[in-house]
Write an enzyme that holds these catalytic residues in place. Structure first.
Site, PDB file in Angstrom:
ATOM      1  N   GLY A 133       0.813  -1.203   0.000  1.00 30.94           N
ATOM      2  CA  GLY A 133       0.000   0.000   0.000  1.00 30.94           C
ATOM      3  C   GLY A 133       0.847   1.253   0.000  1.00 30.94           C
ATOM      4  CG  ASP A 134      -1.013   5.007  -0.578  1.00 30.49           C
ATOM      5  OD1 ASP A 134      -0.536   4.946  -1.725  1.00 30.49           O
ATOM      6  OD2 ASP A 134      -2.215   5.239  -0.357  1.00 30.49           O
ATOM      7  CD  GLU A 163       8.786   1.443   5.647  1.00 27.82           C
ATOM      8  OE1 GLU A 163       9.548   0.540   5.237  1.00 27.82           O
ATOM      9  OE2 GLU A 163       8.244   1.421   6.763  1.00 27.82           O
ATOM     10  N   GLY A 188      -2.092  -3.098  -1.121  1.00 26.96           N
ATOM     11  CA  GLY A 188      -2.222  -2.754   0.291  1.00 26.96           C
ATOM     12  C   GLY A 188      -3.589  -2.182   0.624  1.00 26.96           C
ATOM     13  CB  THR A 189      -4.817  -0.592   3.768  1.00 23.24           C
ATOM     14  OG1 THR A 189      -4.487  -1.751   4.525  1.00 23.24           O
ATOM     15  CG2 THR A 189      -6.131  -0.024   4.276  1.00 23.24           C
ATOM     16  CD  GLU A 204       4.282   5.792   7.602  1.00 29.84           C
ATOM     17  OE1 GLU A 204       4.757   5.511   8.723  1.00 29.84           O
ATOM     18  OE2 GLU A 204       3.508   5.033   6.983  1.00 29.84           O
TER      19      GLU A 204
END
Length: 358
Positions: free
Chosen positions: A113-114, A119, A150-151, A338
């Protein structure tokens, strides 16, 4: 032939890289050699490193990747050596990416995901500068790709990409690339962090912080995070400095969002005029919003039609610095979902910083 990713300058993490080498040779390399009069007869096979977060989307990423991998090997035969690297925890994708670039990988693909993509993007940099391969010229040469498993898929939404891994693999095979801008955000320590979607401040950043605690609920985590963030929330006066100009006070700020791309929070088109090819960041400020304003205007926030609403302001910038007017030290800051701590912070743009498969 092993797809070795050895450390140099950067401390070497413990990696698990496996390569599947196809029997075909890269035809584009053959053509380039022919156009150079036969020079470069020794053909260098191109390495494509897939950085996989197996725990993404409550483990769905790992399961889907296992099903997808045979197709990846078949589809990329004749184009790349397929190198698979499984992350083992937070920030591992950063280390893997840095090492892969140092070792001359032609492409690094984020699988997840994002968060995983974020990362990998940060892995393209070291101490504020782009990482360069050890055996090539002074210009960055590693391309970036994304297979959305991903989500969230907010970055893909900006480009109108479907949440389809097979379509993403086709983009890699086609090999079309464009240089995208990357945002840079730094806190009071001066340490730089990089983002491709949106950095945001105050309520939305607080909501993102709490949303990360509820990822087991899928996209519902964003709703839960927003509800939790409203508890004890108060709008705040902030001071901003745009493009190194004079300080100005912005009153009753609910959220301040700085977009390199358009979407965050699982599909909210918060910075609708942002363009990762423009060389600018779009700043959207929500002022004096109450909890019921979000409920009444939520559909406009998702559609990106909120810029004409009362209390919503937008401007294009090269850089923006944000501090509290009265320092309390509790205004949240995040980028690409993040949590980065609290104000003060400064954002700027790195134009055309990374080559992206598109």
């Amino acid at each position: 032939m092993a797809c070795g990713i050895a450390a140099a300058v950067i401390p070497k993490p413990s990696l698990s890289l496996r390569m599947e080498q196809s029997s075909s040779l890269d035809l584009s390399s053959d053509l380039a050699a022919a156009n150079n009069g036969g020079a470069g007869a020794s053909r260098r096979r191109r390495d494509c490193v897939f950085v996989v977060n197996p725990k993404g989307a409550n483990g769905r990423t790992g399961k889907e990747w296992k099903k997808l991998l045979p197709y990846v090997k078949t589809r990329l035969a004749g184009h790349y050596n397929v190198c698979e690297s499984i992350t083992s925890g937070p920030s591992h994708a950063v280390d893997i990416t840095r090492e892969a670039i140092r070792e001359g990988a032609d492409a690094v693909i984020a699988v997840g995901g994002d968060g995983t993509f974020h990362e990998v993007v940060n892995g393209f940099f070291w101490e504020g500068s782009p990482i360069l391969p050890l055996d090539r010229g002074p210009e960055p040469s590693t391309a970036l790709g994304l297979i959305p498993l991903g989500t969230g898929s907010d970055f893909a939404r900006t480009f109108g990409w479907k949440n389809d891994p097979y379509e993403a693999i086709d983009r890699i095979v086609r090999g079309c690339k464009s240089k995208i801008d990357v945002g840079v955000i730094a806190g009071s320590s001066g340490q730089q962090h990089f983002f491709v979607n949106v950095a945001d401040i105050h309520l939305s950043a607080k909501a993102g912080y709490f949303a990360s605690k509820y990822k087991q609920f899928g996209n519902l985590c964003y709703v839960i995070g927003a509800l939790r963030a409203f508890i004890g929330h108060s709008n705040r006066d902030l001071k901003i400095k745009v493009d190194e100009g004079d300080w100005e006070v912005v009153h009753n700020v609910t959220a301040l969002c700085i977009g390199n791309a358009k979407f965050f929070g699982g599909g909210m088109k918060i910075t609708p005029t942002a363009d990762p090819f423009s060389g600018n960041l779009e700043v959207v400020i929500l002022q004096d919003f109450k909890w019921y304003d979000f409920l009444l205007k939520l559909h406009k926030l998702y559609k990106g039609t909120h810029l004409s609403e009362k209390g919503v302001f937008s401007r294009s910038v090269k850089s923006i610095e944000v501090v509290e007017d009265v320092c309390k030290g509790d205004v949240y800051v995040q980028s690409d979902g993040e949590h980065l701590g609290f104000l003060p912070t400064k954002c700027s743009i790195l134009p055309a910083a990374i080559n992206l498969f598109n």
